[in-house]
Write an enzyme that holds these catalytic residues in place. Structure first.
Site, short mmCIF file in Angstrom:
data_model
loop_
_atom_site.label_atom_id
_atom_site.label_comp_id
_atom_site.label_asym_id
_atom_site.label_seq_id
_atom_site.Cartn_x
_atom_site.Cartn_y
_atom_site.Cartn_z
N CYS A 287 -33.69 -80.08 40.22
CA CYS A 287 -33.66 -81.25 39.33
C CYS A 287 -32.39 -81.21 38.47
O CYS A 287 -31.88 -80.14 38.14
CB CYS A 287 -34.90 -81.26 38.44
SG CYS A 287 -34.98 -82.72 37.36
N HIS B 110 -39.68 -78.33 38.60
CA HIS B 110 -40.07 -77.68 37.35
C HIS B 110 -41.20 -78.46 36.69
O HIS B 110 -41.29 -79.67 36.82
CB HIS B 110 -38.87 -77.56 36.40
CG HIS B 110 -38.33 -78.86 35.90
ND1 HIS B 110 -38.61 -79.34 34.63
CD2 HIS B 110 -37.57 -79.80 36.50
CE1 HIS B 110 -38.01 -80.53 34.48
NE2 HIS B 110 -37.38 -80.83 35.59
ZN LIG Z 1 -36.90 -82.72 36.25
#
Ligand SMILES: [Zn+2]
Length: 197
Positions: free
Chosen positions: A42, A98
């Protein structure tokens, strides 16, 4: 306009510290990169690939986007995967999500966020595939579980790409892993969805 002088100062200090430990570090690294890992993670500033696995420059080839999504029409992600697999010959592709991911939260909240909603559609699809399981969970658990399911889904997308399929068909060694990281304690968890064929 400020020139972000403090970042250049921090850079000079960082480079000096590395050269103090190993004077040849940058000159050796400049000759070639030989990373064994492709990290698909991410864009969140709290999830920096190299630091999380405590590896220096040169060890991890990195692709990051909002909510670590791998879409079959995304030329950017596919080009990264192709280069990593065919040119760099990495043996491990790690999809790392995450907990508490803002992209996942935004995909769940049924509000408009602009252009990004088109990107988040892919996560809404993941929700739809697992609606029965997710609809039974309360809000924080639902977000965290969707963070996990999104990683597992993206691992499948990596595995189903022609690049990875061809690698396996040629008998090449390549593992695709799905991990999730906790921004609350800095610890990685293996989601046990590793594929090698
Ligand atoms: Zn994220």
């Amino acid at each position: 306009m400020k020139s972000l002088k403090h970042l250049f100062e921090r850079n000079a200090k960082w480079a000096d510290e590395i050269k103090k430990e190993n004077p040849e570090f940058f000159s050796e690294l400049s000759l070639q990169q030989e990373p064994n890992y492709l990290w698909i993670g991410c864009s969140d500033s709290r999830v920096p690939a190299n630091q999380i696995v405590n590896l220096p420059p040169g060890e991890v080839f990195v692709h990051r986007n909002i909510a670590n999504v791998v879409v079959h029409t995304d030329l950017n992600a596919l080009s990264v995967i192709q280069f990593a697999v065919e040119v760099l010959q990495v043996e491990h592709i790690i999809v790392c999500g995450h907990y508490g991911c803002g992209g996942i939260k935004a995909a769940l909240d049924n509000k408009q966020h602009g252009l990004i909603d088109n990107w988040l559609r892919h996560i809404k699809d993941v929700y739809r595939f697992h609606k029965d399981e997710l609809s039974k969970l309360s809000e924080p658990n639902k977000i965290d579980r969707l963070c996990e399911l999104n990683v597992i889904e993206q691992v499948q997308n990596v595995c189903n790409s022609t690049i990875v399929q061809n690698r396996w068909a040629d008998g090449g060694k390549l593992w695709v892993h799905g991990w999730i990281y906790s921004i609350k304690n800095g610890v990685l968890k293996d989601l046990d969805c590793t594929f090698s064929s």
